[in-house]
Each structure stands twice: as C-alpha cells, then as structure tokens.
Design an enzyme around this catalytic site. Structure first.
Site, short mmCIF file in Angstrom:
data_model
loop_
_atom_site.label_atom_id
_atom_site.label_comp_id
_atom_site.label_asym_id
_atom_site.label_seq_id
_atom_site.Cartn_x
_atom_site.Cartn_y
_atom_site.Cartn_z
N CYS A 108 33.80 -64.64 10.01
CA CYS A 108 34.84 -64.49 8.99
C CYS A 108 35.35 -63.05 9.11
O CYS A 108 34.60 -62.11 8.88
CB CYS A 108 34.21 -64.75 7.62
N CYS A 119 44.18 -61.43 -6.82
CA CYS A 119 43.57 -62.65 -7.33
C CYS A 119 42.46 -62.23 -8.29
O CYS A 119 41.65 -61.34 -7.97
CB CYS A 119 43.01 -63.51 -6.19
N CYS A 122 38.56 -62.19 -7.32
CA CYS A 122 38.21 -61.64 -6.01
C CYS A 122 37.96 -60.14 -6.10
O CYS A 122 38.79 -59.41 -6.63
CB CYS A 122 39.35 -61.92 -5.03
N GLY A 168 41.88 -59.30 2.64
CA GLY A 168 43.30 -59.32 2.94
C GLY A 168 43.91 -60.70 2.97
O GLY A 168 43.22 -61.70 3.02
N GLU A 169 45.24 -60.73 2.91
CA GLU A 169 45.99 -61.97 3.03
C GLU A 169 46.56 -61.99 4.46
O GLU A 169 47.46 -61.19 4.80
CB GLU A 169 47.11 -61.99 1.97
N LEU A 224 44.06 -72.65 -3.46
CA LEU A 224 44.85 -73.16 -4.59
C LEU A 224 44.22 -72.75 -5.93
O LEU A 224 44.83 -72.04 -6.73
CB LEU A 224 44.97 -74.68 -4.47
N CYS A 347 32.10 -65.76 -0.27
CA CYS A 347 33.52 -65.71 -0.59
C CYS A 347 33.77 -64.96 -1.90
O CYS A 347 33.09 -65.22 -2.89
CB CYS A 347 34.09 -67.11 -0.74
#
Ligand code: SF4
Length: 371
Positions: A108, A119, A122, A168-169, A224, A347
């Site tokens: 990952c 978010c 997170c 990060g996105e 989501l 996560c």
C-alpha cells in the site's frame, strides 16, 4: 552536489533515460542496462551496476541518484505487516505498508505527502497537503519495501499487488501516478502489471472519466462511506464538490469499460453509530440500483480507532447485519480484516503516533535502504 539537485533516475521512463544518457554520448542500450539495474535488479547504487563502464558509473554518481527517500523507521506487526516511515530529500513524510498474505504480497503506497481532502475519519487529513510525490518517489517506495522484505534484488516468491491507498488522493497527483505505474509495469523491470494494481479515490469525478479511457488501466476502488449527500458532505467534504449522483454517473462510465468477469469496488468505512445502520445499508443498495451499477462489490472496512479521531469501531454484530442486508438486496459485500492495527498501519491510521513497536534500523541497514 546535494541529492535533490541530482537527477532521480528511478522516476524516468526508458525513453527519458536514453535521452539523459545520450548527453554523455552513451548508446541506447545503456539506458536499458540502467533501467534493468534500477527496476529489475533493484540496485540502490550505480557502483553496483558492474555491467556499466567504470567511467560511466562515476559520471552517474556525480550527476544522478537512484534514491531520494530515507527510511526513518520501520514497524513490524504481530501479523507480519510492515510499516515504513520514510522522508523525502526535502523532509516530507512518506508512508508505505507491506501486507503479506499466504499467496500474495500487497504494498500500500502513498501518492502524496499528507493530503488536502479532510476526510473526517482519516488521520492523514490532519497533516494537510505537504506536496505531491514525484514519479520516482512513488516507484522508490515499492523498491525499498521489496528490498527490505526479500533482500536487495532478491526474488519475490509471490506476485506483488499494489494499492494506491496510502497517504494522499492519487487522482490529485494523476500524471505522476500513472507514469509511475507505467514504469512499474515494464516486463524488464518490476513487472507489476495493471491488473495487479488498484487505485483508490474519494471521487475526483473528471479523473475517474480520464482513468476510464486509459488503454492499460489498473483496477478502481471508490471510497464512498455514506449513502446520502447529507452524511457524505460531513464525512468526506469532497462530496460538496461532486455529489453522490455525479460520482455514481462517473462510476457508471467506468463500469462500461470493464472486461467480462471484472468488477470494481466501493469502499465503505463503517463508523460505529454513524453510517452502520440497516437503514443506511438499504439506502446504499438503492443508490447502486438507481444508477444501474451491477458489477460492483462493497468492501466494508470497520473503522480503525485512533486517539485523535472522534469515531469508534462498529459492533461485530452490526457489521454482519450491514453485510447481510446488502447481500439480501443483491449487492456483494465483504468485510476487510484490519491488518497491522498494533503498528497503526491499518486504513485511516497512517500518520498515527510513531512510537509503537519500532524496529530501529542499524546504520548499515539505513544506508543500504537509502542509497
Ligand atoms: S481518506 Fe484518503 S483522501 Fe481522505 S483525507 Fe485520508 S488520505 Fe486524503
């Protein structure tokens, strides 16, 4: 010359390497040798590339580097998960997690240092965005982890799967990410092909469309975590920019590009008492039905606790009931077992406190991993 001023060759395509070496009057095949040295043999020093002439090795040491990341610390979980905290040459944190299972390894990796997207569940969000990672910094995370687990250049007994689900996105760093994945898919290098890669996005709608059009695209997961705009606006503020209907329309565009037998994933972080009711499971199934999304599965990820966050994990019975409700409505759902919770590698936990069970690296180990 400082490391950051030297060219980081790990982020160059073969064509770029050829151009770079051409400046030294070197023929094309030298680029192939350097590419194999960096990506197939996973060498972290030009001096080890003994198939190159000594003079060229010295020129490369002067003007380029194979490595810009430094491993600051490594944590090993009871379940074999390894979490790496690295630093870029300019001092930004990078986190990478190695997750072994019986038949395959998953890495990952991070696409950004920190994240801008806020978010609410997170921890990385608390850092804010520090900067996008370069192509080379993305690729080097994977090389560093494989060298740590299997020794420098050691055979990898299982296939390696990659997930862009670290800090990060990924779609906010689209070009560097896609170039890194192309470099890593080369069969003369790491040879990690697109169907072994999953990119996870919170839903950057134009980039989902662009991703759908790629010739050799990896798998997609969309985070989501709420079935209504009202709740998602609160949990994932990106929803204020692209509402669930916009996101689902983009997901449908992606679904149309799937090959026979393929599916894609929605991730749903279950937060105790917030988004885990039977009613919310029904609403989630209804959203998928409304948009005609059939080739999907839902990964249910029970929230991983972290001191700095206000949420708590759902009850086990609640998770099961949520899953059963989705299945009864024709939606495939799977509960993901958290990995590496004890070392804050699970996560949403990246950027959690660093002091849990560190494996201190010796100076020589650090040097090996650094250059
Ligand atoms: S969940 Fe992903 S996109 Fe959202 S803040 Fe965390 S790292 Fe960024």
């Amino acid at each position: 010359m400082f490391v950051s001023e030297r060219k980081h060759l790990t982020g160059m395509s073969r064509g770029e390497l050829a151009e770079f070496l051409n400046e030294f009057g070197e023929p094309r095949y030298r680029a192939d040798q350097v590419f194999r040295g960096l990506h197939q043999r996973r060498l972290q020093s030009f001096q080890e590339m003994t198939d190159l002439p000594k003079a060229l090795r010295e020129q490369l040491c002067e003007s380029a580097t194979p490595s810009v990341l430094t491993v600051e610390s490594k944590y090993v979980s009871e379940d074999g998960t390894r979490r790496f905290l690295m630093n870029t040459a300019d001092g930004n944190p990078v986190e990478t997690v190695f997750i072994p299972t019986e038949n395959r390894d998953t890495i990952c990796f991070s696409s950004q240092s920190g994240c801008a997207l806020k978010c609410d569940f997170c921890l990385t969000a608390k850092l804010g965005l520090l900067r996008n990672l370069t192509t080379g910094e993305i690729v080097e995370q994977i090389i560093t982890v494989l060298n740590d687990v299997y020794g420098p250049g050691g055979e990898t007994p299982h296939g390696t799967n990659l997930v862009a689900m670290g800090a990060g996105e990924p779609f906010m760093n689209f070009d560097n990410l896609i170039k890194a994945l192309e470099i890593m898919s080369d069969d003369d290098g790491l040879f990690i092909v697109p169907n072994r890669v999953t990119v996870s996005t919170v839903g950057i709608v134009p980039k989902i469309i662009e991703f759908s059009k790629l010739q050799r695209r990896p798998n997609l997961a969309i985070s989501l975590s709420a079935p209504t705009d009202e709740l998602r606006d609160r949990l994932m503020p990106i929803n204020k920019r692209w509402k669930i209907d916009d996101l689902m329309a983009a997901a449908k565009t992606f679904e149309r590009t799937l090959k026979p037998g393929e599916r894609f994933t929605f991730e749903y972080v279950l937060l105790g008492g917030v988004n885990d009711s039977i009613e919310q499971a029904r609403k989630l199934a209804a959203v998928l039905r409304k948009h005609g999304l059939h080739r999907v599965k839902i990964n249910l990820i029970p929230h991983n606790p972290a001191e700095q966050l206000d949420y708590h994990p759902p009850e086990i019975d609640t998770v099961e009931a949520f899953k059963r409700t989705l299945e009864s409505l024709g939606v495939s759902a799977y509960v993901r077992t958290p990995r590496g919770r004890d070392i804050f590698a699970a996560c949403g936990q990246l950027a959690a406190k660093h002091e849990a069970n560190p494996v201190k690296l010796t100076t020589s180990e650090t040097a090996e991993l650094t250059l």
